[in-house]
Design a protein around this motif. Structure first.
Motif, PDB file in Angstrom:
ATOM      1  N   TRP A  63      78.828  82.259  21.892  1.00  0.00           N
ATOM      2  CA  TRP A  63      79.154  80.955  22.452  1.00  0.00           C
ATOM      3  C   TRP A  63      80.100  81.099  23.649  1.00  0.00           C
ATOM      4  O   TRP A  63      80.731  82.133  23.842  1.00  0.00           O
ATOM      5  CB  TRP A  63      79.731  80.052  21.374  1.00  0.00           C
ATOM      6  CG  TRP A  63      81.200  80.141  21.134  1.00  0.00           C
ATOM      7  CD1 TRP A  63      81.895  81.182  20.606  1.00  0.00           C
ATOM      8  CD2 TRP A  63      82.155  79.116  21.399  1.00  0.00           C
ATOM      9  NE1 TRP A  63      83.226  80.879  20.517  1.00  0.00           N
ATOM     10  CE2 TRP A  63      83.412  79.610  21.001  1.00  0.00           C
ATOM     11  CE3 TRP A  63      82.076  77.844  21.924  1.00  0.00           C
ATOM     12  CZ2 TRP A  63      84.584  78.871  21.120  1.00  0.00           C
ATOM     13  CZ3 TRP A  63      83.236  77.099  22.034  1.00  0.00           C
ATOM     14  CH2 TRP A  63      84.470  77.611  21.633  1.00  0.00           C
ATOM     15  N   THR A  64      80.199  80.024  24.434  1.00  0.00           N
ATOM     16  CA  THR A  64      81.001  80.019  25.654  1.00  0.00           C
ATOM     17  C   THR A  64      81.997  78.865  25.613  1.00  0.00           C
ATOM     18  O   THR A  64      81.653  77.758  25.203  1.00  0.00           O
ATOM     19  CB  THR A  64      80.087  79.834  26.895  1.00  0.00           C
ATOM     20  OG1 THR A  64      79.141  80.894  26.911  1.00  0.00           O
ATOM     21  CG2 THR A  64      80.884  79.848  28.170  1.00  0.00           C
ATOM     22  N   HIS A  65      83.223  79.152  26.037  1.00  0.00           N
ATOM     23  CA  HIS A  65      84.228  78.106  26.198  1.00  0.00           C
ATOM     24  C   HIS A  65      84.823  78.229  27.598  1.00  0.00           C
ATOM     25  O   HIS A  65      85.021  79.336  28.096  1.00  0.00           O
ATOM     26  CB  HIS A  65      85.360  78.235  25.172  1.00  0.00           C
ATOM     27  CG  HIS A  65      86.454  77.243  25.411  1.00  0.00           C
ATOM     28  ND1 HIS A  65      87.637  77.576  26.026  1.00  0.00           N
ATOM     29  CD2 HIS A  65      86.521  75.920  25.159  1.00  0.00           C
ATOM     30  CE1 HIS A  65      88.391  76.495  26.126  1.00  0.00           C
ATOM     31  NE2 HIS A  65      87.740  75.484  25.603  1.00  0.00           N
ATOM     32  N   ARG A  66      85.093  77.074  28.183  1.00  0.00           N
ATOM     33  CA  ARG A  66      85.731  77.061  29.494  1.00  0.00           C
ATOM     34  C   ARG A  66      86.697  75.902  29.551  1.00  0.00           C
ATOM     35  O   ARG A  66      86.351  74.772  29.213  1.00  0.00           O
ATOM     36  CB  ARG A  66      84.676  76.913  30.593  1.00  0.00           C
ATOM     37  CG  ARG A  66      85.244  76.933  32.001  1.00  0.00           C
ATOM     38  CD  ARG A  66      84.152  76.996  33.059  1.00  0.00           C
ATOM     39  NE  ARG A  66      83.228  75.876  33.002  1.00  0.00           N
ATOM     40  CZ  ARG A  66      83.432  74.702  33.599  1.00  0.00           C
ATOM     41  NH1 ARG A  66      84.532  74.483  34.277  1.00  0.00           N
ATOM     42  NH2 ARG A  66      82.530  73.748  33.514  1.00  0.00           N
ATOM     43  N   GLU A  78      78.405  75.903  23.355  1.00  0.00           N
ATOM     44  CA  GLU A  78      79.248  75.812  24.546  1.00  0.00           C
ATOM     45  C   GLU A  78      80.239  74.663  24.389  1.00  0.00           C
ATOM     46  O   GLU A  78      79.928  73.632  23.799  1.00  0.00           O
ATOM     47  CB  GLU A  78      78.392  75.565  25.782  1.00  0.00           C
ATOM     48  CG  GLU A  78      79.182  75.459  27.062  1.00  0.00           C
ATOM     49  CD  GLU A  78      78.311  75.192  28.272  1.00  0.00           C
ATOM     50  OE1 GLU A  78      78.713  75.615  29.363  1.00  0.00           O
ATOM     51  OE2 GLU A  78      77.242  74.561  28.128  1.00  0.00           O
ATOM     52  N   CYS A  79      81.423  74.866  24.951  1.00  0.00           N
ATOM     53  CA  CYS A  79      82.433  73.803  24.990  1.00  0.00           C
ATOM     54  C   CYS A  79      83.166  73.895  26.319  1.00  0.00           C
ATOM     55  O   CYS A  79      83.596  74.979  26.717  1.00  0.00           O
ATOM     56  CB  CYS A  79      83.425  73.953  23.842  1.00  0.00           C
ATOM     57  SG  CYS A  79      84.802  72.766  23.873  1.00  0.00           S
ATOM     58  N   ALA A 131      85.014  81.015  32.451  1.00  0.00           N
ATOM     59  CA  ALA A 131      84.490  80.902  31.091  1.00  0.00           C
ATOM     60  C   ALA A 131      84.789  82.167  30.290  1.00  0.00           C
ATOM     61  O   ALA A 131      84.912  83.260  30.846  1.00  0.00           O
ATOM     62  CB  ALA A 131      82.983  80.662  31.131  1.00  0.00           C
ATOM     63  N   THR A 172      83.626  84.101  26.379  1.00  0.00           N
ATOM     64  CA  THR A 172      82.542  84.103  25.393  1.00  0.00           C
ATOM     65  C   THR A 172      83.001  84.760  24.103  1.00  0.00           C
ATOM     66  O   THR A 172      83.984  85.506  24.069  1.00  0.00           O
ATOM     67  CB  THR A 172      81.296  84.856  25.917  1.00  0.00           C
ATOM     68  OG1 THR A 172      81.670  86.196  26.226  1.00  0.00           O
ATOM     69  CG2 THR A 172      80.714  84.192  27.141  1.00  0.00           C
TER      70      THR A 172
END
Length: 128
Positions: free
Chosen positions: A42-45, A117-118, A51, A53
């Motif tokens: 998953w990815t957060h930014r 993703e968030c 970003a 991961t």
């Protein structure tokens, strides 16, 4: 103890309730609960930043939603549409209050879908 409150209509759909639980776990610093809710890659930014991961993303979302001295989180809005859920509210640490918004995309539509993703927006704190 951390005080978590919601507007009356927050969490009235399954994905909304799930996101409420996950973001509450972020605020509490419960890394295990967050890690179980997200896809492995998953990815957060945080808006305006690069970003991250995987495990780094898990740590980043927790850091974004649990500032030092966090005492209260209030969720004012949880909205869902298909694979998307948005949450908005405030974080209170002492006399500082920050508005936040998380835009979350799930890996699919099914009930076993995990967070893919968030993107988190956190305003600079104001004294309130």
């Amino acid at each position: 103890m951390l005080d978590i409150t919601t507007a009356p209509d927050c969490g009235n759909a399954p994905k909304q309730a799930y996101v409420l639980d996950v973001l509450s776990a972020c605020a509490r610093g419960d890394r295990d609960a967050v890690a179980q809710a997200v896809a492995d890659d998953w990815t957060h930014r945080v808006a305006g930043r690069a970003a991250t991961t995987g495990a780094e993303a898990t740590d980043a979302v927790i850091a974004a939603l649990s500032p030092a001295g966090l005492e209260a989180v209030h969720f004012s809005v949880l909205m869902s549409h298909g694979r998307l859920v948005s949450a908005m509210g405030t974080l209170r640490a002492g006399n500082e209050v920050s508005d936040f918004c998380c835009v979350i995309t799930f890996s699919g539509h099914g009930k076993n879908a995990r967070i893919a993703e968030c993107v988190t927006f956190v305003a600079s704190p104001t004294h309130g």
